[in-house]
Design an enzyme around this catalytic site. Structure first.
Site, PDB file in Angstrom:
ATOM      1  N   HIS A 460      85.362  31.524 148.876  1.00  0.00           N
ATOM      2  CA  HIS A 460      85.885  30.635 149.910  1.00  0.00           C
ATOM      3  C   HIS A 460      86.733  29.529 149.305  1.00  0.00           C
ATOM      4  O   HIS A 460      87.770  29.144 149.865  1.00  0.00           O
ATOM      5  CB  HIS A 460      84.726  30.014 150.697  1.00  0.00           C
ATOM      6  CG  HIS A 460      84.183  30.920 151.756  1.00  0.00           C
ATOM      7  ND1 HIS A 460      82.923  30.787 152.269  1.00  0.00           N
ATOM      8  CD2 HIS A 460      84.733  31.973 152.405  1.00  0.00           C
ATOM      9  CE1 HIS A 460      82.714  31.702 153.194  1.00  0.00           C
ATOM     10  NE2 HIS A 460      83.794  32.436 153.281  1.00  0.00           N
ATOM     11  N   ASN A 719      93.105  44.329 146.566  1.00  0.00           N
ATOM     12  CA  ASN A 719      91.843  43.719 146.134  1.00  0.00           C
ATOM     13  C   ASN A 719      90.729  44.760 146.050  1.00  0.00           C
ATOM     14  O   ASN A 719      90.071  44.934 145.014  1.00  0.00           O
ATOM     15  CB  ASN A 719      91.440  42.598 147.096  1.00  0.00           C
ATOM     16  CG  ASN A 719      92.454  41.480 147.140  1.00  0.00           C
ATOM     17  OD1 ASN A 719      93.369  41.432 146.335  1.00  0.00           O
ATOM     18  ND2 ASN A 719      92.305  40.579 148.089  1.00  0.00           N
ATOM     19  N   ASP A 720      90.491  45.461 147.154  1.00  0.00           N
ATOM     20  CA  ASP A 720      89.442  46.484 147.144  1.00  0.00           C
ATOM     21  C   ASP A 720      89.853  47.693 146.309  1.00  0.00           C
ATOM     22  O   ASP A 720      89.017  48.291 145.614  1.00  0.00           O
ATOM     23  CB  ASP A 720      89.114  46.929 148.570  1.00  0.00           C
ATOM     24  CG  ASP A 720      88.050  46.053 149.220  1.00  0.00           C
ATOM     25  OD1 ASP A 720      87.160  45.582 148.495  1.00  0.00           O
ATOM     26  OD2 ASP A 720      88.120  45.824 150.436  1.00  0.00           O
ATOM     27  N   CYS A 766      99.466  44.522 151.157  1.00  0.00           N
ATOM     28  CA  CYS A 766      98.972  43.315 151.822  1.00  0.00           C
ATOM     29  C   CYS A 766      97.842  42.663 151.050  1.00  0.00           C
ATOM     30  O   CYS A 766      97.264  41.678 151.521  1.00  0.00           O
ATOM     31  CB  CYS A 766      98.513  43.629 153.248  1.00  0.00           C
ATOM     32  SG  CYS A 766      97.181  44.849 153.353  1.00  0.00           S
TER      33      CYS A 766
END
Length: 846
Positions: A460, A719-720, A766
């Site tokens: 975060h 990212n993943d 993205c």
């Protein structure tokens, strides 16, 4: 074959499947398999002949064990422990022998209904055995058969059998003993490992995944418990379970020192020595940029929290007032913040309403603890559990809880507001780790940069830093406390390093680089509204990733040519019921209007086992990151997915509106969603949106050619894709420095995706790599035609690509694919881009 044991209904009511229970733990079978009864009767009776093996102090749960060993738990209502016995009258005691139909409890349903989340009552098998359910969705009277259990013989290994185990002793701070809630937390943690964990108290022993077995240990506050583990992940399981027990399991006991493994890991290397006494720290980029400033060490003062209270009534009132004060501060911050800030603070507000936390704190107050001590122990159990689950997104919830714990205790201690420290202009914040609430409390105008020993690039705090446009470096490891307050530092997040007490030469280089970067940013902003074309005229679309309507207009002003990823989770999270079709339409339409005809790509809900929703009960998953998430969630609940698709079909825009599916692994999944989309179009009479997929799994990347005939576009979620390709957890600071999306393996998957999807309308990225200035030219060279970046980076990306030809990008990409590490790719890209830009400048002057 063993004889079946018939289980009779313990109460009159409507019998239904566990899937209908509005509680993730029960619906997900975390407590046990079985069914549920929505009661209409007022008496609870024994379901078979046996012994009352456990009876909750509050009367809300009772277990009966047959002579053959089958054990049934009857849990009356949801979140009824907080009633503290009101509405329940027990007619038996633990250990009592009962016959089928004997009276166990009587209920006052009016009292229970006034304080319970729901009256629906799970009836669960908590022992080993094969369960056969009888017909569901019918009214039953107490005594009617509802299920049958066939015992399965389970061989208990002797102490000498099998693998050698690991053993630890821990004191259990449990004022109310090991009842259902703390036992379920412990079982959830134990299930997360490939290991067998057992608890031993004296001569009694229990498997840590069996709630009833643990509850029958008779564990009392302060007992010394032996925890043993064996199996492939024995060490990790032992550390997590011991840490959870030591924390008090959120049950109001005095937490003892937790095992080190419960804390987020940090890198083990310290700073390197540079020229003239420099200290050089290497870390992971969380938000790009380069700044020179003065170090401000963020330290948290200890808050004195007495253990013993001044009386139940006084402490109850004090806790209520403190939580109200915290709520007021959060709501004020929500009103003035951006979308990311609001989403994080909304999660904090949800925790303030969490019945489990409030009930645990209440029990601790009633046991004589002070309000602050009760709140701390309530939150610590949740923190330990979240960290034990091994999931990056879930681990962030531990930070949320820790922030709330400290804020409430500060109010109780008389602090008017969190003390962020005195900041001057150009402050570079240094901390072991930083909580979102701490960053939000700082004067954003004076914060020039952030650097933490712990943390990861997807936390975060990292998201907030990127949204603020503040350079941030995380996971630099130990030794950060060697940097003195006020020391001059160079924070080069792009170069992944922090230099304390820089030499005069390094200062000069950094100042020159920072000034050049500021000029480039200013020039980029001046041309932000223009389309992005390479130096040889090739059109590249540069979009922005959005998370709320408030971000849309600023993104367009900053140069975004559309939205390449609208995260719709903001509509679904932190609420008790799913958003309606009209509610979704209103939000999507507002964003489309703000984009003013520019493309809008809406990702369907990406939730699942790692992001549970109260209205979306999911089965328990040992590895939620590889379970029911992404498009699998939508296909698991097609009613929710169809509602979202209908809302998207009703959006009106002069530009492109598209649906994007997360976590796709096969063409079969696309075909299923396409069928639902066809229904949505037919039912709404709207225009059919484009349909595309996110490439986040190696399977999707390698079969892009097979997906292409069924879709209109692809967008790569780096990212993943990176963590799955490299088998590295994004939240693990030990691995953070290696988890770089410019790894040649990831680049090859991107290249394969672009080749396979060449005939689709566009090939996008993205993920985080789209916001990386070093990576953008490589992506274009690999065949990508659209980048969707953090809004603050769109203008700079467009400016960079305008100075390069497609041939430049392709040559750089081809060279990158031949290298063997992400570091080598970054060095190559830095050198080649610098040389290309210099040649362009020289050519322009000539």
């Amino acid at each position: 074959m063993a004889a079946e044991l018939t289980v009779h209904a313990p109460i009159d009511g409507w019998v239904c499947a566990l899937d209908e229970v509005p509680d993730a733990a029960f619906a997900g079978r975390m407590v046990g398999e079985g069914l549920a009864i929505d009661p209409t009767g007022l008496t609870v009776r024994a379901p078979f002949d046996g012994v009352v093996s456990s009876l909750a102090r509050t009367g809300h749960a009772v277990s009966v064990r047959s002579d053959q060993g089958a054990e049934i738990l009857i849990h009356l209502g949801l979140e009824t422990v907080s009633l503290n016995g009101a509405g329940f009258t027990a007619h038996v005691a633990e250990g009592a022998r009962v016959k089928a139909g004997d009276l166990l409890l009587t209920l006052d349903l009016d009292v229970i209904a006034s304080g319970a989340k729901s009256l629906i009552s799970p009836v669960l098998l908590t022992s080993e055995g094969e369960l056969r359910l009888m017909p569901l969705n019918r009214l039953v009277a107490a005594g009617e058969p509802i299920m049958a259990v066939r015992q399965v013989a389970v061989a208990e290994p002797s102490p000498d059998e099998g693998e050698a185990g690991l053993t630890r002793t821990v004191r259990a701070p449990l004022p109310h003993g090991l009842h259902a809630r703390p036992a379920s937390r412990l079982a959830a943690a134990a299930r997360g490992f490939d290991a067998r964990v057992r608890l031993t108290l004296g001569e009694r022993s229990a498997d840590a995944v069996s709630l009833t077995a643990m509850m029958t240990l008779g564990l009392k506050d302060g007992d010394e418990l032996i925890v043993s583990a064996s199996g492939r992940q024995a060490e990790a399981a032992l550390e997590a379970v011991v840490a959870l027990i030591a924390s008090g399991l959120g049950e109001g006991g005095e937490a003892v020192h937790a095992a080190p493994a419960a804390e987020p890991p940090v890198a083990q290397t310290g700073p390197a020595a540079g020229e003239d006494g420099e200290l050089i720290f290497s870390g992971v980029t969380a938000a790009p940029g380069l700044v020179i400033g003065r170090a401000v060490r963020l330290r948290q003062a200890e808050i004195e929290t007495p253990e013993h209270g001044r009386g139940v009534a006084l402490e109850q009132a004090a806790l209520q007032q403190a939580l109200s004060a915290v709520r007021g501060r959060i709501e004020a911050s929500v009103a003035s913040g951006g979308a990311h800030r609001r989403a994080i603070l909304a999660a904090h507000l949800a925790f303030l309403d969490d019945p489990g936390l409030l009930a645990t704190a209440q029990e601790a107050v009633e046991a004589g603890r002070s309000a602050g001590f009760a709140w701390r122990t309530a939150t610590q159990g949740g923190v330990a559990l979240f960290r034990s689950l091994g999931d990056a997104r879930t681990a962030e919830r531990a930070d949320d809880l820790r922030a709330l714990e400290r804020q409430a205790r500060a109010v109780l201690a008389g602090e008017a507001a969190p003390a962020p420290g005195v900041l001057g202009a150009g402050s570079v914040i240094l901390a072991d780790e930083l909580l979102p609430s701490q960053l939000i409390a700082l004067d954003a105008v004076k914060v020039a940069g952030l650097c933490t020993a712990r943390g990861g690039p997807t936390s975060h705090v990292a998201i907030l830093a990127a949204a603020m446009g503040v350079p941030a470096l995380v996971a630099v490891g130990p030794g950060l406390d060697r940097v003195a307050d006020g020391a001059l530092v160079v924070l080069d997040a792009d170069g992944r390093r922090l230099v304390a007490s820089p030499s005069a030469a390094r200062q000069a280089r950094a100042q020159s680089a920072a000034a050049a970067r500021a000029r480039r940013r200013a020039e980029a902003r001046a041309l932000a509204a223009e389309d992005c074309r390479t130096a040889d005229g090739v059109r590249i679309e540069v979009f922005a990733n959005l998370g709320d309507v408030a971000e849309a207009a600023p993104a367009v002003a900053g140069g975004a040519e559309g939205c390449g990823l609208l995260r719709t989770e903001f509509l679904f999270l932190e609420r008790q019921s799913a958003p309606t079709e009209d509610e979704q339409l209103a939000r999507y339409q507002a964003i489309a209007d703000a984009l003013d005809g520019r493309p809008l790509v809406i990702r369907t809900l990406d939730a699942g086992g790692d992001k549970p929703l109260p209205y979306l009960p999911m089965p328990h998953e040992d590895n939620p990151g590889l379970g029911l998430r992404g498009v699998r969630t939508g296909l698991h609940r097609p009613d929710l997915l169809l509602t979202q698709l209908r809302a998207i079909c009703r959006v009106r825009s002069s530009g492109t509106v598209a649906v994007m599916l997360p976590m796709i692994a096969s063409a079969a999944e696309v075909r299923q969603v396409r069928a639902l989309l066809d229904i949505a179009v037919s039912e709404t009479g709207g225009a059919a949106p484009l349909l595309g997929v996110m490439i986040e799994t190696p399977a999707a990347a390698m079969t892009a050619d097979l997906l292409a005939p069924h879709i209109d576009f692809v967008s790569i979620g780096t990212n993943d894709l990176t963590q799955y390709a490299l088998a590295m957890d994004r939240q693990n600071a030990h691995l953070a420095a290696q988890l770089d999306s410019l790894h040649p393996a990831v680049l090859r998957l991107i290249s394969q995706t672009a080749a396979g999807a060449a005939d689709t309308r566009w090939i996008g990225v993205c993920g985080g790599l789209a916001s990386d200035l070093v990576a953008a030219p490589i992506l274009i060279g690999l065949g990508v035609t659209e980048l969707s970046a953090t809004p603050s980076m769109t203008a700079e990306i467009k400016a960079l690509l305008r100075g390069l030809t497609l041939a430049d990008c392709r040559e750089l990409a081809a060279q990158a694919l031949t290298l063997d590490s992400a570091e080598a790719v970054r060095i190559l890209a830095d050198e080649r881009l610098a040389a290309l830009m210099k040649s362009r400048v020289v050519g322009a002057v000539a």
